[in-house]
Motif scaffolding. Structure first.
Motif, short mmCIF file in Angstrom:
data_model
loop_
_atom_site.label_atom_id
_atom_site.label_comp_id
_atom_site.label_asym_id
_atom_site.label_seq_id
_atom_site.Cartn_x
_atom_site.Cartn_y
_atom_site.Cartn_z
N PHE A 86 0.87 -1.24 -0.18
CA PHE A 86 -0.08 -0.07 -0.01
C PHE A 86 0.97 1.03 -0.05
O PHE A 86 0.55 2.11 -0.89
CB PHE A 86 -0.98 -0.03 1.27
CG PHE A 86 -1.67 1.28 1.42
CD1 PHE A 86 -2.85 1.41 0.46
CD2 PHE A 86 -1.43 2.31 2.43
CE1 PHE A 86 -3.63 2.66 0.74
CE2 PHE A 86 -2.19 3.26 2.52
CZ PHE A 86 -3.10 3.31 1.68
N VAL A 87 1.95 1.33 0.80
CA VAL A 87 2.81 2.46 0.95
C VAL A 87 3.37 2.72 -0.34
O VAL A 87 3.61 3.83 -0.92
CB VAL A 87 3.84 2.31 2.16
CG1 VAL A 87 4.51 3.45 2.12
CG2 VAL A 87 2.83 2.31 3.42
N ARG A 88 4.07 1.69 -0.93
CA ARG A 88 4.78 1.81 -2.20
C ARG A 88 3.97 2.18 -3.45
O ARG A 88 4.33 2.91 -4.06
CB ARG A 88 5.40 0.19 -2.61
CG ARG A 88 6.12 0.10 -3.73
CD ARG A 88 7.44 0.97 -3.70
NE ARG A 88 8.28 0.85 -4.91
CZ ARG A 88 8.05 1.46 -6.12
NH1 ARG A 88 7.02 2.54 -5.96
NH2 ARG A 88 8.72 1.09 -7.07
N PHE A 89 2.87 1.63 -3.62
CA PHE A 89 1.94 1.99 -4.68
C PHE A 89 1.04 3.15 -4.63
O PHE A 89 0.37 3.66 -5.76
CB PHE A 89 1.32 0.79 -5.40
CG PHE A 89 2.21 -0.19 -5.77
CD1 PHE A 89 3.03 -0.18 -7.03
CD2 PHE A 89 2.50 -1.28 -5.09
CE1 PHE A 89 3.83 -1.14 -7.39
CE2 PHE A 89 3.51 -2.42 -5.33
CZ PHE A 89 4.06 -2.34 -6.76
N PHE A 90 0.96 3.55 -3.59
CA PHE A 90 -0.34 4.70 -3.20
C PHE A 90 0.41 5.88 -2.81
O PHE A 90 -0.19 7.09 -2.74
CB PHE A 90 -1.42 4.24 -2.26
CG PHE A 90 -2.31 3.16 -2.71
CD1 PHE A 90 -3.57 3.70 -3.39
CD2 PHE A 90 -2.10 2.06 -2.78
CE1 PHE A 90 -4.55 2.78 -3.58
CE2 PHE A 90 -3.30 1.22 -3.47
CZ PHE A 90 -4.54 1.38 -3.69
N ASN A 91 1.93 5.83 -2.59
CA ASN A 91 2.55 7.19 -2.25
C ASN A 91 2.19 8.17 -3.03
O ASN A 91 2.36 9.26 -2.87
CB ASN A 91 3.78 6.49 -1.81
CG ASN A 91 4.67 7.62 -0.98
OD1 ASN A 91 4.17 8.51 -0.31
ND2 ASN A 91 5.81 8.08 -1.43
N TYR A 92 2.52 7.83 -4.56
CA TYR A 92 2.37 8.97 -5.54
C TYR A 92 1.09 9.59 -5.47
O TYR A 92 0.94 10.79 -6.04
CB TYR A 92 2.82 8.10 -6.98
CG TYR A 92 4.10 7.36 -6.92
CD1 TYR A 92 5.22 8.10 -6.92
CD2 TYR A 92 3.92 5.97 -6.77
CE1 TYR A 92 6.41 7.27 -6.79
CE2 TYR A 92 5.21 5.26 -6.95
CZ TYR A 92 6.26 5.98 -6.94
OH TYR A 92 7.63 5.27 -6.85
N TRP A 147 -0.52 13.15 1.42
CA TRP A 147 0.85 13.20 2.25
C TRP A 147 1.82 12.19 1.92
O TRP A 147 1.45 10.89 1.31
CB TRP A 147 0.42 13.41 3.77
CG TRP A 147 -0.08 12.07 4.39
CD1 TRP A 147 0.58 10.95 4.92
CD2 TRP A 147 -1.25 11.86 4.74
NE1 TRP A 147 -0.28 10.02 5.42
CE2 TRP A 147 -1.43 10.45 5.24
CE3 TRP A 147 -2.76 12.37 4.28
CZ2 TRP A 147 -2.54 10.02 5.54
CZ3 TRP A 147 -3.88 11.92 4.86
CH2 TRP A 147 -3.95 10.56 5.43
N ASP A 148 3.08 12.14 2.54
CA ASP A 148 3.98 11.23 2.12
C ASP A 148 3.77 10.12 2.95
O ASP A 148 3.96 10.06 4.38
CB ASP A 148 5.34 11.81 2.27
CG ASP A 148 6.60 11.03 1.77
OD1 ASP A 148 6.27 9.81 1.80
OD2 ASP A 148 7.68 11.44 1.81
N LEU A 149 3.14 9.04 2.43
CA LEU A 149 3.02 7.59 3.26
C LEU A 149 4.41 7.06 3.63
O LEU A 149 4.45 6.29 4.89
CB LEU A 149 2.28 6.67 2.28
CG LEU A 149 0.86 7.15 1.84
CD1 LEU A 149 0.50 5.94 0.97
CD2 LEU A 149 -0.02 7.44 2.98
N PHE A 153 2.23 8.62 8.02
CA PHE A 153 1.51 7.58 8.51
C PHE A 153 0.82 6.80 7.22
O PHE A 153 0.41 7.37 6.35
CB PHE A 153 0.15 7.93 9.11
CG PHE A 153 -0.80 6.45 9.78
CD1 PHE A 153 -0.25 5.64 10.63
CD2 PHE A 153 -1.70 6.44 8.86
CE1 PHE A 153 -1.33 4.80 11.13
CE2 PHE A 153 -2.70 5.34 9.16
CZ PHE A 153 -2.37 4.55 10.41
N PRO A 154 0.71 5.59 7.05
CA PRO A 154 1.33 4.48 7.88
C PRO A 154 2.74 4.10 7.77
O PRO A 154 3.27 3.73 8.89
CB PRO A 154 0.55 3.24 7.49
CG PRO A 154 0.19 3.32 6.16
CD PRO A 154 0.46 4.94 5.74
N SER A 155 3.47 4.40 6.98
CA SER A 155 4.84 4.25 6.86
C SER A 155 5.12 2.73 6.71
O SER A 155 4.50 2.05 6.84
CB SER A 155 5.73 4.97 7.69
OG SER A 155 5.76 4.34 8.80
#
Length: 574
Positions: free
Chosen positions: A393-399, A403-405, A409-411
């Motif tokens: 989730f963090v890898r593909f939805f960060n873009y 905010w910066d995942l 949060f959640p990192s």
């Protein structure tokens, strides 16, 4: 010299998972690597326990014992035959799994079996006692070896200079190995910087004390709530058992195991949040975290044992009723009259139709196996959901997020050292407690540890990030061993109590027909040894000799401990 280097590399490559652990250490520091070293050590111990139970208990009974269907204890009851091979039944370790070499109740009480005249009851008892004795010996020996390796000297002088000018290995010729070494040196500098910062840090002592008192109060409230929840669930499960578990669904039948697994999953995370208030050094914070999770798991485990003891008492009461009903049933086979000098052939009854007792030993073994399996499944699901899906989730939805995942949060998750270490230790405690009644438990644990090593190594390298405050492991391994030794002692107490104080079931297991399980030793001395040897053994086991011997051992250990501390102080002064 080249051959010697290659041979050393070959020996290193032969150590199981050595290169995986070195790679993890280079990226995550020695504290995370210490967990995997501990897991590998536990795997080796369980391989020995598995070899003992499999080679001296399960295989002899399977090859030389009476086959399935020859005795009531080796046969599924007629009322359970229809569902004995259903997946749900086998997953619950009932049906054919219950009436197999996996559990205590299947074993016969013949003194010898097969053409080798193998003494099965004696072997079963000695293997159970021997696994505990071997575990004590190897844990204490490992603690002593770790203490010798860690002891002596001040290695903090000119720390950064030593790291700067002597860290690189000039024999490295592989690019991947060079990258790992570079990451390892970088991590070691981070560890040293944290150590230096912690030693020079100035604190607001009053605020720090208030926050630490508040954190301990919240931790105590969490432990009390967990204990009450376990007590409430155990009472509910006893009510369900009295009313008949067949009237309830899957959750009610497995409520205790699932609640214990869920508490073990979420409470360490809550303790981790609470520990952020205390602002301890990372190594000290880890030990506080371990202590709190240790208290949580210990309370859960002993609450579970108390519930099992209540269940055993119910089974013993039920056994008395079954004995009375069986005497009536046997008399009814002969229409109530059995001539004293009758020469008529005995009435043959199918073993599946013979009434049988509740066999509390098999019930205890099943509970420990179910708890181990549910704990394993919970651990794997936690890794897949809490680490892998979170990282995806963090890898593909960060873009496309607000905010910066990665930094908010959640990192990405960090590796939970304390929760994983305590999970390993308490799982091993369940193996020590339950393997006497379920010989299959060491095999299940070997499989669990084997798969955990690959799954967790993959999860750490793929889904986790290094801790923000990297710290050196120092004496973490010995700290783990001390907790393991304590759990081994606490795990031995219930097993010894049941062996010494509770009568075995009358119609199942290798000790059926005896008043206490340990009577197999006196029976062996009486039949297989000269009479003088039995007298010598009786004198040697007299409490008047054993207690002074134990006192002498304690005095000797205290003397050695004081002497070792004195030598360590002298070495540091020099």
């Amino acid at each position: 010299m080249k051959f010697q280097r290659d041979f050393e590399n070959f020996k290193t490559a032969c150590i199981p998972w050595e290169m995986k652990i070195k790679e993890i250490e280079s990226h995550f520091g020695s504290s995370v690597a210490s967990y995997f070293i501990f897991l590998r050590w536990m795997y080796g111990i369980n391989m020995i326990l598995f070899g003992l139970t499999f080679g001296l208990v399960m295989v002899p009974e399977a090859l030389m014992g009476k086959p399935y269907g020859s005795l009531p204890r080796k046969t599924v009851p007629r009322a359970e035959e229809a569902s004995a091979m259903n997946f749900a039944t086998l997953w619950d370790f009932s049906g054919f799994a219950q009436y197999s070499v996996l559990f205590y109740g299947y074993y016969n009480n013949q003194r010898t079996i097969g053409w080798l005249k193998f003494r099965m009851p004696l072997s079963y008892f000695l293997v159970g006692v021997g696994t505990i004795g071997y575990s004590f010996m190897i844990v204490i020996r490992t603690m002593a070896r770790n203490a010798n390796e860690d002891g002596g000297g001040d290695d903090t002088s000119f720390n950064f200079s030593w790291k700067m000018f002597t860290s690189w290995d000039y024999l490295i010729g592989n690019p991947e190995t060079a990258d790992n070494k570079f990451a390892s040196i970088t991590t070691s500098f981070k560890e040293a910087i944290v150590e230096e910062q912690e030693s020079r840090k100035e604190e607001n002592i009053h605020l720090t004390r208030f926050l630490r008192v508040l954190a301990n109060f919240l931790a105590l409230c969490t432990l009390a709530g967990s204990g009450y929840l376990i007590f409430f669930v155990v009472r509910r499960s006893q009510k369900f058992a009295l009313e008949g578990l067949e009237n309830y669904g899957w959750w009610e039948r497995n409520e205790v195991n699932m609640v214990m697994s869920l508490l073990g999953m979420f409470c360490p995370t809550l303790f981790d949040v609470i520990s952020s208030l205390e602002n301890y050094h990372p190594r000290i914070a880890l030990r506080w975290q371990l202590g709190r999770i240790f208290a949580l798991f210990l309370g859960n485990l002993y609450t579970f044992i108390i519930a099992l003891m209540d269940e055993i008492n119910l089974k013993l009461e039920e056994e008395k009723i079954v004995k009375y009903n069986m005497s009536i049933w046997e008399a009814s086979l002969y229409n109530g009259t059995i001539p004293e000098n009758s020469t008529a052939p005995p009435i043959e009854v199918d073993p599946a139709d013979v009434p049988r007792g509740p066999c509390w030993e098999t019930m205890v073994g099943q509970e420990f196996v179910r708890l181990t399996v549910s704990d394993t499944m919970t651990t794997y699901i936690t890794i897949l959901i809490g680490d892998f899906l979170r990282a995806v989730f963090v890898r593909f939805f960060n873009y496309c997020w607000c905010w910066d995942l990665e930094y908010g949060f959640p990192s990405y998750s960090e590796f939970d050292i304390s929760g994983n270490v305590l999970g390993l230790i308490f799982n091993q405690g369940m193996i020590w407690m339950g393997s006497f009644y379920a010989p299959c438990l060491p095999a299940i644990n070997v499989f669990r540890l084997h798969t955990s090593m690959y799954l967790q190594c993959w999860a750490v390298m793929c889904c986790n990030v290094p801790q923000e405050r990297v710290f050196k492991a120092s004496r973490s391994n010995n700290f783990y061993m001390a907790m393991l030794l304590f759990i081994l002692f606490l795990s031995t107490l219930p097993a010894v109590y049941t062996i010494v104080s509770i009568p075995p079931s009358f119609d199942c297991g290798p000790f059926s027909g005896k008043t206490r399980m340990f009577e197999v030793i006196s029976e062996t001395l009486e039949h297989d040894f000269p009479s003088w040897f039995g007298k010598v053994f009786g004198y040697a086991s007299n409490p008047g000799l054993i207690l002074p011997f134990i006192l002498l051992m304690v005095c000797d250990l205290t003397l050695h401990y004081r002497t070792a501390n004195k030598h360590g102080e002298d070495y540091r002064i020099q």
